[in-house]
Design an enzyme around this catalytic site. Structure first.
Site, PDB file in Angstrom:
ATOM      1  CD  GLN A 107      -2.526  -1.293   2.632  1.00 30.60           C
ATOM      2  OE1 GLN A 107      -3.618  -0.748   2.845  1.00 30.60           O
ATOM      3  NE2 GLN A 107      -1.888  -2.002   3.549  1.00 30.60           N
ATOM      4  CG  HIS A 127      -3.032   2.424  -1.801  1.00 33.93           C
ATOM      5  ND1 HIS A 127      -2.971   2.310  -0.428  1.00 33.93           N
ATOM      6  CD2 HIS A 127      -4.177   1.798  -2.170  1.00 33.93           C
ATOM      7  CE1 HIS A 127      -4.057   1.683   0.007  1.00 33.93           C
ATOM      8  NE2 HIS A 127      -4.798   1.348  -1.038  1.00 33.93           N
ATOM      9  CB  CYS A 135      -2.189  15.043 -17.632  1.00 36.32           C
ATOM     10  SG  CYS A 135      -3.320  16.322 -18.237  1.00 36.32           S
ATOM     11  CB  CYS A 138      -4.559  14.159 -21.862  1.00 32.55           C
ATOM     12  SG  CYS A 138      -2.832  14.337 -21.343  1.00 32.55           S
ATOM     13  N   GLY A 197       3.081  -4.454   8.926  1.00 32.86           N
ATOM     14  CA  GLY A 197       3.103  -2.993   9.015  1.00 32.86           C
ATOM     15  C   GLY A 197       1.916  -2.290   8.403  1.00 32.86           C
ATOM     16  N   PRO A 223       3.539  -3.830  15.651  1.00 36.33           N
ATOM     17  CG  PRO A 223       4.779  -1.864  15.815  1.00 36.33           C
ATOM     18  CD  PRO A 223       4.031  -2.716  14.857  1.00 36.33           C
ATOM     19  CB  ALA A 240       8.630  -4.387   9.513  1.00 37.47           C
TER      20      ALA A 240
END
Ligand code: OAD
Length: 251
Positions: A107, A127, A135, A138, A197, A223, A240
């Site tokens: 992500q 993501h 743009c 376009c 994470g 955590p 991690a």
């Protein structure tokens, strides 16, 4: 769910007896890059000028105030450029090297996985990529490394306003990238799904983790106890950068 040091060691030892793990899905979030100095989204450090990232990372915010949103993204680009991949990124690259059926669904929009050596074909940036510029008129795309000096860049092809190449909260995911994940999961169950994470707030993240798991193992590294911990066969509480290399050392 196995937790606690004794159980954890027993479980981790079990990994080393697995003849081979041909299919591992890793689902990652901002916690993977936390120890490289990149703020997570929902942690207190994620705020910028007292602005909640979840407010700024939207098309609505961009339409309202493109300059402010670009200032935030340029700030984040600078933070990422000043950071380095950490042990977690490197462990994932080594895991990919050893695992024929490896896929990382991240992500994160940073480039630390790529800079650590992760191949584009083994990774889905669900993501988007913060260094891409697109743009809004376009769809013309300016890849990373060609950023404009203008705060709000204009498209060289049509003169339209350009935006960061990321998925915003109020937007749909890229269907081609979703199809890559769905095809990978539909090809067959994973030996391991490692979720590292991420607060796993999005339904599709939870859905992918649980469907990919099948009768395999779901390992959560974080955590805090995220919504997926209750479904995990092993929950490794911690960072991690420490725990992913540990996991790798037994594999
Ligand atoms: P969050 O900020 O929601 O969650 C970060 C997760 O990382 C939390 O579960 C932390 O406990 C964990 N964490 C923090 N430090 C860590 C460390 N050193 N090692 C391991 N884990 C650590 O960020 P994400 O889960 O990535 O989406 O958020 C998912 C998505 O929500 C983001 O991609 C973004 C955000 O809205 C969009 O922008 C569309």
């Amino acid at each position: 769910m196995i937790s606690g040091r004794r159980n954890r060691c027993a479980w981790m030892n079990r990994i080393s007896h697995k003849v081979s793990m041909n299919k591992i899905l890793v689902i990652a979030g901002a916690g993977l890059s936390a120890e490289s100095g990149i703020p997570t989204f929902r942690g207190a450090e994620g705020y910028w000028r007292n602005q909640d990232p979840r407010e700024l990372a939207t098309r609505a915010a961009f339409d309202r105030n493109p300059r402010l949103v670009w200032e935030w993204y340029n700030h984040r680009r600078a933070v990422i450029r000043g950071s380095m991949p950490n042990g977690a990124h490197r462990a994932l690259v080594e895991l990919q090297r050893r695992t024929p059926g490896f896929l990382l669904v991240t992500q994160n929009t940073d480039d630390l996985d790529r800079r650590a050596g992760m191949s584009a074909g083994s990774m889905v940036k669900i993501h988007g990529d913060i260094f891409d510029t697109i743009c809004i008129e376009c769809g013309g795309r300016v890849p990373a490394g060609n950023e404009s000096a203008d705060l709000v860049p204009r498209c060289a092809m049509c003169g339209g306003m350009m935006r960061p190449g990321v998925v915003w909260f109020d937007e749909e995911l890229n269907p081609q990238e979703v199809a890559r994940v769905e095809n990978y999961i539909n090809e067959g169950p994973c030996d391991y799904v490692v979720v590292v994470g991420t607060s796993a707030v999005f339904d599709y993240i939870q859905d992918w983790a649980l469907r990919a798991k099948g009768r395999g193992e779901l390992i959560v590294i974080d955590p805090i106890e995220t919504p997926l911990v209750r479904y995990s066969t092993l929950y490794l509480r911690g960072s991690a950068a420490k725990l992913l290399p540990d996991f790798l050392s037994r594999y």
